[in-house]
Design a protein around this motif. Structure first.
Motif, PDB file in Angstrom:
ATOM      1  N   ILE A   1      31.579  49.398  40.525  1.00  0.00           N
ATOM      2  CA  ILE A   1      30.391  48.621  40.855  1.00  0.00           C
ATOM      3  C   ILE A   1      29.332  49.685  41.110  1.00  0.00           C
ATOM      4  O   ILE A   1      29.533  50.561  41.959  1.00  0.00           O
ATOM      5  CB  ILE A   1      30.581  47.808  42.154  1.00  0.00           C
TER       6      ILE A   1
ATOM      7  N   SER B   1      26.503  44.148  39.627  1.00  0.00           N
ATOM      8  CA  SER B   1      27.259  43.995  38.370  1.00  0.00           C
ATOM      9  C   SER B   1      28.372  45.018  38.242  1.00  0.00           C
ATOM     10  O   SER B   1      28.229  46.161  38.674  1.00  0.00           O
ATOM     11  CB  SER B   1      26.322  44.160  37.179  1.00  0.00           C
ATOM     12  N   PRO B   2      29.465  44.626  37.573  1.00  0.00           N
ATOM     13  CA  PRO B   2      30.527  45.596  37.282  1.00  0.00           C
ATOM     14  C   PRO B   2      30.134  46.440  36.080  1.00  0.00           C
ATOM     15  O   PRO B   2      29.442  45.965  35.186  1.00  0.00           O
ATOM     16  CB  PRO B   2      31.708  44.694  36.922  1.00  0.00           C
TER      17      PRO B   2
ATOM     18  N   SER C   1      33.310  42.242  41.743  1.00  0.00           N
ATOM     19  CA  SER C   1      31.900  41.876  41.569  1.00  0.00           C
ATOM     20  C   SER C   1      31.725  40.361  41.731  1.00  0.00           C
ATOM     21  O   SER C   1      30.759  39.900  42.346  1.00  0.00           O
ATOM     22  CB  SER C   1      31.412  42.345  40.204  1.00  0.00           C
TER      23      SER C   1
ATOM     24  N   CYS D   1      21.598  45.854  42.198  1.00  0.00           N
ATOM     25  CA  CYS D   1      21.873  46.498  40.912  1.00  0.00           C
ATOM     26  C   CYS D   1      20.677  46.595  39.976  1.00  0.00           C
ATOM     27  O   CYS D   1      20.856  46.800  38.781  1.00  0.00           O
ATOM     28  CB  CYS D   1      23.069  45.860  40.231  1.00  0.00           C
TER      29      CYS D   1
END
Ligand SMILES: Cc1ncc(COP(=O)(O)O)c(C=O)c1O
Length: 392
Positions: A362, A348-349, A337, A45
């Motif tokens: 996500i 990360s959400p 997540s 992410c």
């Protein structure tokens, strides 16, 4: 009762609605794998698209610049904070982007906050894309111009709104993200640029997620569509593919000259530090000389998207490496997540208000420094958790 009790109430509400996002702390440099809470996790992410945030040549360039220039610029650009290295970077960006000139800011967000209000004011009009980034939205607000929002990727709607609201005697600005950061789809910039000419409106594109990703050697969206002569303001950031920090606007000499007199972050906030600038220049140099990182990024993206969609995940309409896995429900997304995290994947959400309600996701960001095995690891974990949570 304390006058600050409302903060506790706000936090409680965030937690109850599943919109409270725990902030993970990295104990290692940015990389394909990162250390968090003492564990190694696959990093899916970061915006470190090309892996330049910890590239050995970029690190070296920054260290060298500390000896040559010191660590700080010492002042705002317009007083004593403009060093030779700032000008060199502005020339380098202009050259890279095939634009006449450029201005460097301390961040991408500041580039939007500083530039938009310098271009238009309360007697003017802005046509702003529905899903524009928060920093554009705030720049539009700061300008005081009349804001007309047009639908996502919908140039028919934009044209109708231009017809209705574009009047003579006022300035007009069309502003759009190039690549939409939460969905990964691409603005139809060629059509938007034509509308800019037809309706005498300036065209402004935020290329934060196109830099290093689209165009020849990652020159960005304007190069991707071959629109150098048709886009008036190309804004970008050094914090994503370029791997460092800072933002810029590229455009005509006159525009840049004017922004250096009027853009408030340039006038009222100290200049970007010289070591950061040296690192940015090195990253651009690497991108210019070799597109192998760019090709690897796209290979990994294709592999990831195909793997996830063949399992039945909804990966949206992305046309770029940004890979949203849309789950919808906010609590379930945070839970997903957290499960990934337990399984060794850091992703990360993204929930409301960053994305509209009911579209929690996500958001996966593959990078050139991931191996095929890394991407397969992520796909396998999605499969395991997706089945456990009955999402696929
Ligand atoms: C589309 C877009 N514009 C601007 C920014 C802000 O850039 P920076 O992080 O350099 O301030 C971001 C980063 O989140 C972004 O995604």
């Amino acid at each position: 009762m304390s006058k600050m009790d409302w903060v506790k109430d706000e936090l409680k509400q965030l937690k109850e609605s599943g919109r409270y996002v725990p902030i993970r702390v990295l104990q290692s440099p940015q990389g394909a794998w990162v250390k968090i809470e003492g564990r190694n996790l696959l990093n899916m992410c970061s915006n470190n698209y090309l892996g330049l945030a910890n590239h050995p040549e970029v690190r070296e360039a920054m260290k060298k610049a500390v000896d040559e220039y010191g660590v700080g610029a010492g002042a705002v650009r317009s007083i004593a904070g403009t060093m030779e290295i700032h000008i060199k970077l502005e020339e380098k960006i202009a050259h890279f982007k095939h634009m006449e000139d450029s201005i460097v800011y301390q961040g991408g967000l500041l580039a939007n906050l500083g530039t938009i209000p310098a271009l238009v004011g309360k007697d003017d009009v802005i046509f702003s894309e529905e899903l524009n980034h928060a920093s554009i939205i705030d720049g539009v607000r700061l300008s005081g111009a009349t804001k007309i929002v047009y639908s996502h990727l919908d140039t028919k709607d934009l044209e109708n709104k231009l017809k209705e609201n574009r009047r003579s005697g006022m300035k007009s600005l069309i502003v759009t993200d190039g690549v939409f950061s939460m969905d990964g789809d691409i603005a139809p910039l060629n059509e938007i640029a034509d509308l800019g000419i037809k309706y005498d409106s300036m065209v402004y594109v935020d290329d934060a997620h196109g830099e290093g990703v689209l165009g020849r050697n990652g020159r960005g969206i304007v190069d991707h569509f071959n629109l150098v002569d048709k886009v008036d303001i190309e804004m970008g950031t050094f914090s994503k593919a370029i791997g460092v920090m800072g933002g810029f606007v590229a455009g005509s000499h006159d525009l840049i000259d004017y922004l250096k007199q009027r853009a408030r972050p340039f006038l009222f906030s100290s200049a970007l530090n010289p070591p950061e600038i040296a690192a940015i220049m090195k990253s651009i140099e690497i991108m210019e000389r070799d597109d192998s990182l760019l090709r690897k990024l796209w290979d990994n993206s294709k592999f990831l998207k195909e793997g996830l969609s063949s399992l039945g995940f909804n990966t949206g309409k992305s046309k770029t490496p940004i890979t949203p896995v849309i789950i919808g429900d906010e609590k379930k997304t945070v839970e997903f997540s957290n499960a990934l995290y337990r399984e060794g994947v850091f992703a990360s959400p993204i929930v409301y208000p960053t994305v509209p309600k009911g579209t929690a996701r996500i958001r996966l960001m593959p990078s050139a420094i991931h191996s095929k095995e890394d991407i397969q690891f992520a796909i396998d974990k999605f499969q395991k958790i997706g089945k456990e949570m009955k999402i696929i």
